[in-house]
Design an enzyme around this catalytic site. Structure first.
Site, mmCIF file in Angstrom:
data_model
loop_
_atom_site.group_PDB
_atom_site.id
_atom_site.type_symbol
_atom_site.label_atom_id
_atom_site.label_comp_id
_atom_site.label_asym_id
_atom_site.label_seq_id
_atom_site.Cartn_x
_atom_site.Cartn_y
_atom_site.Cartn_z
ATOM 1 N N CYS A 21 -14.678 -9.195 10.302
ATOM 2 C CA CYS A 21 -13.522 -8.404 10.687
ATOM 3 C C CYS A 21 -14.187 -7.166 11.457
ATOM 4 C CB CYS A 21 -12.718 -7.796 9.516
ATOM 5 S SG CYS A 21 -13.958 -6.886 7.621
ATOM 6 N N ARG A 66 0.984 -1.123 -0.047
ATOM 7 C CA ARG A 66 0.030 0.067 0.256
ATOM 8 C C ARG A 66 1.370 1.509 -0.103
ATOM 9 N NH1 ARG A 66 -3.130 -0.214 5.197
ATOM 10 N NH2 ARG A 66 -4.169 1.705 4.506
ATOM 11 N N SER A 89 -11.458 1.897 15.543
ATOM 12 C CA SER A 89 -11.582 0.379 15.488
ATOM 13 C C SER A 89 -12.550 -0.197 16.812
ATOM 14 C CB SER A 89 -10.978 -0.158 16.175
ATOM 15 O OG SER A 89 -10.837 -1.813 16.690
ATOM 16 N N LYS A 112 -3.422 -7.530 10.984
ATOM 17 C CA LYS A 112 -4.911 -7.587 11.605
ATOM 18 C C LYS A 112 -5.347 -6.788 10.594
ATOM 19 C CE LYS A 112 -3.577 -2.631 13.262
ATOM 20 N NZ LYS A 112 -4.548 -2.362 12.325
ATOM 21 N N ASP A 113 -5.379 -6.536 9.903
ATOM 22 C CA ASP A 113 -5.859 -6.098 8.703
ATOM 23 C C ASP A 113 -6.298 -7.100 7.196
ATOM 24 O OD1 ASP A 113 -6.083 -3.874 9.583
ATOM 25 O OD2 ASP A 113 -4.100 -3.196 8.906
ATOM 26 N N ASN A 126 -3.879 8.846 8.437
ATOM 27 C CA ASN A 126 -2.634 8.402 8.744
ATOM 28 C C ASN A 126 -2.558 8.650 10.306
ATOM 29 O OD1 ASN A 126 -1.758 10.379 8.605
ATOM 30 N ND2 ASN A 126 -0.671 10.457 6.301
ATOM 31 N N VAL A 127 -1.014 8.165 10.448
ATOM 32 C CA VAL A 127 -0.990 8.465 12.064
ATOM 33 C C VAL A 127 0.051 9.576 12.234
ATOM 34 C CG1 VAL A 127 1.383 7.534 13.329
ATOM 35 C CG2 VAL A 127 0.867 6.347 12.056
ATOM 36 N N ARG A 153 -10.850 8.516 10.725
ATOM 37 C CA ARG A 153 -10.221 7.526 9.819
ATOM 38 C C ARG A 153 -8.602 8.449 9.623
ATOM 39 N NH1 ARG A 153 -12.121 3.972 5.071
ATOM 40 N NH2 ARG A 153 -9.686 4.148 4.846
ATOM 41 N N THR A 170 -10.832 6.627 17.444
ATOM 42 C CA THR A 170 -10.401 5.644 16.820
ATOM 43 C C THR A 170 -11.209 5.219 15.960
ATOM 44 O OG1 THR A 170 -10.206 3.813 17.157
ATOM 45 C CG2 THR A 170 -12.072 4.641 18.977
ATOM 46 N N SER A 206 0.797 4.367 1.824
ATOM 47 C CA SER A 206 0.570 5.088 2.654
ATOM 48 C C SER A 206 1.802 4.781 3.481
ATOM 49 C CB SER A 206 -0.556 4.128 3.935
ATOM 50 O OG SER A 206 -0.178 2.635 4.495
ATOM 51 N N ARG A 238 -13.837 -2.703 18.871
ATOM 52 C CA ARG A 238 -12.913 -3.183 19.787
ATOM 53 C C ARG A 238 -12.285 -1.826 20.387
ATOM 54 N NH1 ARG A 238 -7.857 -3.348 21.134
ATOM 55 N NH2 ARG A 238 -6.971 -3.032 18.781
ATOM 56 N N ARG A 239 -11.598 -1.288 20.203
ATOM 57 C CA ARG A 239 -11.054 0.135 20.344
ATOM 58 C C ARG A 239 -12.057 0.832 21.402
ATOM 59 N NH1 ARG A 239 -6.238 1.182 16.556
ATOM 60 N NH2 ARG A 239 -4.632 0.012 17.084
#
Length: 337
Positions: free
Chosen positions: A247, A16, A132, A86-87, A154-155, A152, A130, A18, A134-135
């Site tokens: 997922c 990818r 996610s 994880k993705d 990037n970091v 959403r 976040t 990113s 889960r998060r």
């Protein structure tokens, strides 16, 4: 079939675009160059997940990152791929194989804040970013007075939203920050895996190629494999597979090998975080479930023991136990939410 099998031509790694994807692919490329003696060339590929800014739960979750990469691999545009495990969906398409799982790095999540306030001490109305499920569930348990913002990006863009005060905190993977070499002045709170378990495969990479790739490529990629990492993530991903939750289900699974034992912590959360069902089990590696390659005597090899198959069976067994304890209700609530 790939056309770059000549010893003088580079091995093409599809990734990818990113910064994080290219950083982690760069680590794998450097390792492969050492073991193969050939140059590895990154081939940036744009996936729908990189261009569509909608919530992951709306546009397909994990699969949106892998589909375009796999199309490029089948089309011969590259020779192998590097995924964040994880993705990656648990079902591997026919004709592909996970040729290596390099050693896992830090599997924890971290909370990033400006002032260093612990997550559980955030004041009422604080915003935590976040995307996610889960998060989201975990934040709502740890910081019930905070407001979760679905984000959403990037970091760097997420860190910037905290630095400017748009958000009070974001939840990120420690592995991503490490691979990017982030030196942000913002405060980090490491979230321990005992109380904050993370996604199956978090912190680990999956190196994927064609099942009928040239033998020399398969052999070189296999040299990057870390047996303990592969065994642990096989258990984790089998829990997700067995739950059949998709997922985007708010679930966590983390396995750790220690000596001759494997310890697995797995939790399924209600979407709002107010309820959870979890298991914390330890199995002896040379016992009923797991026998490690090379750790026993010749009888282990002679009796046909397959440690990865056993690891998968352990994960599926844990999933069944979760479902029997009521996880099916939480999963169905997530699908209907």
């Amino acid at each position: 079939m790939s056309t770059s099998s000549s010893p003088s031509s580079p091995i093409r790694l599809g990734t990818r675009r990113s910064a994080l994807a290219q950083a982690q692919s760069g680590h794998v490329a450097a390792a492969l160059e050492k073991v193969s003696g050939r140059r590895v060339e990154l081939v940036p590929i744009t996936s729908e997940g990189d261009t569509n800014r909608a919530s992951l739960s709306e546009i397909g979750g994990q699969g949106i990152f892998a589909t375009r990469l796999r199309e490029a691999l089948f089309a011969g545009e590259c020779d192998f791929l590097v995924h964040s495990l994880k993705d990656l969906p648990t079902a591997i398409p026919e004709g592909l194989t996970i040729a290596a799982t390099p050693p896992r790095v830090d599997a924890r999540d971290v909370a990033i804040t400006r002032g260093g306030t612990p997550l559980h001490e955030l004041r009422t109305g604080s915003t935590v970013g976040t995307g996610s499920p889960r998060r989201i569930a975990q934040v709502q348990r740890r910081a019930p007075h905070a407001q979760v913002v679905d984000i959403r990006g990037n970091v760097d863009s997420r860190l910037q939203r905290v630095a400017t005060g748009e958000l009070d905190a974001v939840i990120l993977a420690a592995a991503g920050l490490s691979r990017l070499g982030s030196d942000s002045p913002l405060h980090r709170e490491e979230l321990g895996l005992a109380e904050w378990p993370t996604a199956p495969g978090q912190g680990a990479l999956g190196v994927e190629t064609l099942a009928d790739a040239p033998a020399e490529l398969l052999e070189a990629l296999a040299a990057l494999d870390d047996h303990d990492t592969r065994l642990a993530v096989t258990v984790e991903r089998a829990v997700l597979e067995g739950l059949d939750a998709g997922c985007q289900a708010p679930m966590a699974a983390h396995a750790v090998l220690s000596g001759d034992e494997i310890r697995v912590r797995t939790v399924v959360y209600a979407p709002e975080g107010e309820r959870r069902i979890g298991l914390d089990v330890t199995e002896v590696l040379n016992g009923e479930y797991i026998r490690r390659n090379g750790s026993g005597n010749d009888a282990d090899a002679a009796d046909g023991a397959d440690p990865m198959r056993a690891a998968r069976e352990l994960g599926l067994t844990l999933a069944r136990r979760l479902l029997e304890q009521g996880a099916a209700d939480l999963v169905s609530r997530e699908h209907s939410s």
